[in-house]
Design an enzyme around this catalytic site. Structure first.
Site, short mmCIF file in Angstrom:
data_model
loop_
_atom_site.label_atom_id
_atom_site.label_comp_id
_atom_site.label_asym_id
_atom_site.label_seq_id
_atom_site.Cartn_x
_atom_site.Cartn_y
_atom_site.Cartn_z
N SER A 41 0.97 -1.09 -0.21
CA SER A 41 -0.12 -0.30 -0.05
C SER A 41 1.22 1.21 -0.21
CB SER A 41 -1.38 -0.35 1.30
OG SER A 41 0.51 0.20 1.89
N ASP A 42 0.01 2.98 -0.31
CA ASP A 42 1.47 3.88 -0.50
C ASP A 42 0.74 3.93 1.60
OD1 ASP A 42 2.38 6.13 -0.71
OD2 ASP A 42 0.61 7.13 -2.05
N TRP A 43 1.67 4.77 1.60
CA TRP A 43 1.47 4.84 3.59
C TRP A 43 0.02 5.10 4.12
CZ3 TRP A 43 4.78 2.92 1.34
CH2 TRP A 43 6.76 2.40 2.28
#
Length: 875
Positions: free
Chosen positions: A257-259
């Protein structure tokens, strides 16, 4: 002189022509990833067998922001990440390479490979296992605050650049992470917004760069985006993550995932996500153990995630530490290779768009004084803002680069030319020692502040007064989103004319500015923002009423307001040195506070910059404008009045040296546009559908939040999922302009040189493996330097399909070659077309479709300049 070389359009082999950088010393390439094998899979089986379910669920959530946690029982080490893609950002200073849009403007995959090798070397020297880059989201419209990181509007160009960048990074034993999967095409409300499009648009425009990263670059990791795609968050989107990524493309690497881009535990676990970053907020033992026990998530699903993480770690030598000599975190390399690559990147990407009367290259026999002006002239602006912003060791500004290059030959004068934001905010309220107003002031030396304990300006407020609106001092707001603040004042102008009102708030704050009862600025509540301004006519001596309504997401005010007469924006010093110089270089554009991840930027240039260009051009007929930006800007006020225009994108740490070399003629400009530059924001086919439709009255009635929410879409408290419909479909950028016979300001692929080129002798022949089921052809032609200077051109191959059963763009890029030529030299270029070059996505067949019939092959050096054409019958 005549030379011949061949390039494969589907996978450009650019090492066949000389790159100046290649002749210089370079970092030795470590071994890249090992191929998967039964032995590796057996090793993974052994490691997984040693783990409990809790340990597995711990592993699929990151730790300490930038790490995958170690699992000693399985012999698995802790793995380290770093932000990218323009340098190894996270772990201290590093080489600041040019932005992705600049790399795309080079049209040079071999340079992308060199950059990948260099940045991979930088990462390894800091003990980094995963580089979070490249970014390949398609340039849909100029306001996207993150365009500067990405690779332009065309999926084929983006894919070829990205694949070579990835191969370079991974050759150094570092995993590249292509991002953001998928359709993260605006920063506005990115956590909540749904990008809605049909399958054909998705497959033809927004997926091919990722596909090239997987199939050609063999990327080890992919990062899911924040946004939703067709109503489903990317991190739990089975169609993207499983149907396309795993089944269609056979991607076996890690999907992270992105953060903070994960929004559910079971949805993400079953939706294909392998690794939640920066921590297991959702995918953790507490949430997933019950889901496994109840059968909502299978143990096999969890094991597959762990297997993919282990597989890449073993393939890249992290488990056996085969790359141990590279991973030395105690060394923070100041890389000489990085400096050379960064300089070459800037040299190849700076794009000459206008050069009236051949003002460039400068005739140094006639130039004795150069004025360098503008907010982007100094200090250096290597890149935009956000997670890609690298702290460079010694970035070279345009002012210092020009001054150093011409030292002892030319006098170089410098002035910023405009007030800073702080000047605007602080100097709005001038008072002399007697306490009386000195010049343009708030009447009565005070601004009335009313603080309401509700978001709708209702009830009895707390009232107090301040001398200006400058974030502080201000009231404590209590709980965010439950207050509203109204600033009111009277402003007395001393001259008649236009006045610039500049407002800057932070974070997700919303505001509405009214002057004399008329709304002049509106800032919706969104994740982030830059400053906005409006020009308002005022009359000397007549009081102007000012009202600023404000909603904050913080516990204190974070808003500032400044006012200045437009006629007073440009400093007298700037006007003076512009008039006395032989040449004036005006460096305008954005900086990391104005163009950044987290918010969309303005289409118009930041405050005062149009006036600065106009003022300098009026004073000096030899005005050169350079633009620092991730894409297009509004140029209508001054473009006809300046003889030279350069787009330098975000040029990295060596931008100042590169610009000086191009101005002097030491280096021929090589950049070609990786985007179309429209004549106006309204000319872009995306204009009417870039932002979501406003909420209906019924939606407003159901929403418990403040008026500030309805200025836009509140990031923290959304009342609904805002949907953006990609109504332009596949007709984006040059595909729209060429199909509809509309002339943009500057077309895709365009770029001027100090020399001239011609194209001739096109020939098309079937390849040895050509068949009706899989058509394959070679296209060959000559490129000649018809001028008197050495230079480089970008030969571009477009394909049209006028006999298709569906409406298709008139031209689509399917091949290109960077061609460097001495004066009078000709090179014979061969490009290859495969079945995909002729295909479109058929929703009916759920596959790529080639309709037999007439195709048109176009050759030239921009989407609007294709002097060679030839028909081709594909059976």
């Amino acid at each position: 002189m005549r030379r011949s070389f061949s390039l494969v359009a589907a996978y450009l082999v650019c090492a066949l022509y000389a790159l100046p950088l290649a002749a210089q010393s370079s970092s030795p390439e470590l071994h890249g990833p090992a191929p998967d094998s039964p032995a590796i899979e057996h090793q993974i089986d052994t490691m997984i067998a040693k783990m409990s379910l809790e340990q597995k669920l711990d592993l699929i959530g990151g730790v300490d922001s930038m790490f995958i946690r170690a699992e000693p029982s399985a012999g698995f080490p802790r793995l380290k990440m770093s932000d990218g893609p323009e340098g190894v950002r996270t772990w201290g200073p590093d080489t600041a390479y040019a932005g992705g849009i600049a790399l795309a403007a080079s049209w040079d995959p071999e340079l992308a490979h060199q950059m990948g090798v260099s940045i991979g070397d930088d990462a390894g020297a800091r003990g980094v296992n995963f580089l979070l880059g490249p970014g390949v989201n398609i340039y849909r419209a100029a306001p996207d605050g993150r365009n500067f990181e990405f690779l332009g509007e065309d999926p084929f160009l983006a894919g070829q650049i990205a694949a070579q960048y990835i191969l370079g990074v991974q050759s150094q034993g570092v995993i590249a992470t292509v991002k953001h999967f998928d359709a993260n095409n605006e920063e506005f409300n990115r956590h909540n917004l749904s990008a809605d499009m049909d399958e054909r648009t998705l497959r033809e425009i927004y997926l091919p760069a990722f596909e090239a990263a997987v199939k050609q670059g063999h990327v080890g990791a992919i990062m899911d985006s924040y946004n939703l795609v067709n109503g489903v968050h990317a991190t739990e989107n089975k169609h993207l993550n499983i149907d396309i990524l795993r089944k269609d493309w056979h991607f076996h690497g890690i999907l992270m995932s992105d953060w903070d881009a994960t929004y559910s535990a079971v949805g993400a676990a079953n939706g294909g996500l392998d690794l939640e970053m920066p921590s297991g907020r959702f995918m953790n033992p507490e949430n997933l153990t019950p889901a496994v026990q109840s059968g909502q998530v299978s143990v096999t699903t969890i094991d597959q995630k762990v297997r993919r993480i282990f597989r890449e770690a073993i393939r890249f030598g992290f488990v056996t530490n085969d790359n141990a000599d590279q991973l030395e975190p105690s060394i923070a390399k100041y890389s000489q290779l990085g400096r050379r690559v960064a300089l070459q990147e800037a040299l190849e990407s700076i794009t000459l768009l206008k050069n009236d009367d051949h003002l460039l290259p400068l005739d140094m026999a006639k130039v004795h004084t150069i004025a360098v002006l503008g907010p982007d002239a100094w200090p250096a602006v290597p890149g935009g803002g956000g997670s890609s912003q690298v702290e460079a060791y010694s970035p070279v500004s345009f002012m210092t680069g020009i001054s150093d290059a011409f030292a002892g030959k030319v006098k170089v004068l410098y002035a910023r030319g405009l007030p800073t934001e702080d000047d605007m905010f602080q100097q709005t309220n001038f008072y002399n020692s007697s306490g009386q107003p000195d010049r343009n002031t708030w009447m009565g030396q005070e601004v009335k502040v009313e603080s309401f304990d509700n978001p709708n300006f209702q009830g009895t407020p707390r009232v107090f007064h301040v001398s200006h609106i400058l974030a502080y001092p201000g009231p404590s707001m209590g709980k965010p989103s439950e207050h509203s603040v109204r600033y009111t004042a009277q402003y007395q102008p001393t001259t008649t004319g236009d006045y610039l009102f500049l407002v800057h708030a932070d974070g997700g704050d919303a505001y509405k500015l009214m002057v004399n009862g008329k709304t002049v600025l509106v800032q919706p509540s969104r994740e982030g923002q830059g400053p906005l301004y409006a020009e308002v006519p005022l009359t000397a001596g007549q009081l102007a009423s000012v009202q600023l309504d404000y909603w904050t997401q913080s516990t204190y005010p974070r808003i500032s307001l400044g006012i200045r007469a437009v006629s007073d924006l440009v400093t007298p010093e700037a006007k003076r040195i512009a008039a006395m110089a032989d040449v004036a270089v005006v460096s305008v554009g954005y900086d990391p506070t104005e163009e950044s991840e987290g918010f969309d930027r303005t289409y118009v240039l930041p405050f005062g910059q149009d006036q600065l260009i106009e003022s300098v051009a009026h004073a000096n007929p030899h005005t050169i404008v350079t633009i620092t930006a991730g894409g297009n800007v509004d140029m209508h006020r001054w473009l006809t009045d300046v003889p030279v225009l350069l787009h330098n994108w975000y040029p990295g740490q060596e931008g100042g040296r590169a610009l000086a070399e191009i101005l002097s003629g030491e280096h021929d400009p090589e950049g070609h546009l990786p985007i179309s530059l429209a004549k106006s924001w309204e000319q872009n086919p995306v204009h009417d559908s870039y932002y979501p439709a406003p909420p209906t009255a019924a939606e407003k009635a159901k929403c418990p939040y403040s008026e500030g929410v309805f200025l836009g879409y509140d990031y923290y408290h959304p009342c609904r999922t805002p949907h953006v419909t990609y109504s332009e479909g596949v007709f984006l950028g040059y595909r729209y302009y060429t199909t509809n016979d509309i002339q943009p300001l500057f077309p895709f692929g365009f770029g001027l040189s100090y020399t001239t080129f011609s194209f001739s002798h096109i020939a098309i022949a079937p390849s040895a493996d050509n068949s009706a089921a899989s058509p394959a052809y070679t296209v060959s032609f000559d490129v000649t330097n018809t001028g008197s200077r050495k230079g480089a051109d970008v030969a571009q191959l477009y394909v049209g399909d006028p006999s298709a059963k569906v409406k298709r763009p008139t031209k689509e890029l399917k091949g290109f070659a960077k061609v460097r030529l001495a004066p009078g030299e000709t090179k014979h270029v061969t490009l290859a077309l495969d079945r995909r070059s002729f295909a479109y996505w058929s929703d009916a067949k759920n596959n790529w479709q080639v309709d037999p019939g007439r195709f048109v092959v176009y050759i030239g050096d921009s989407s609007e300049h294709t002097p060679l054409t030839q028909d081709l019958q594909v059976p």
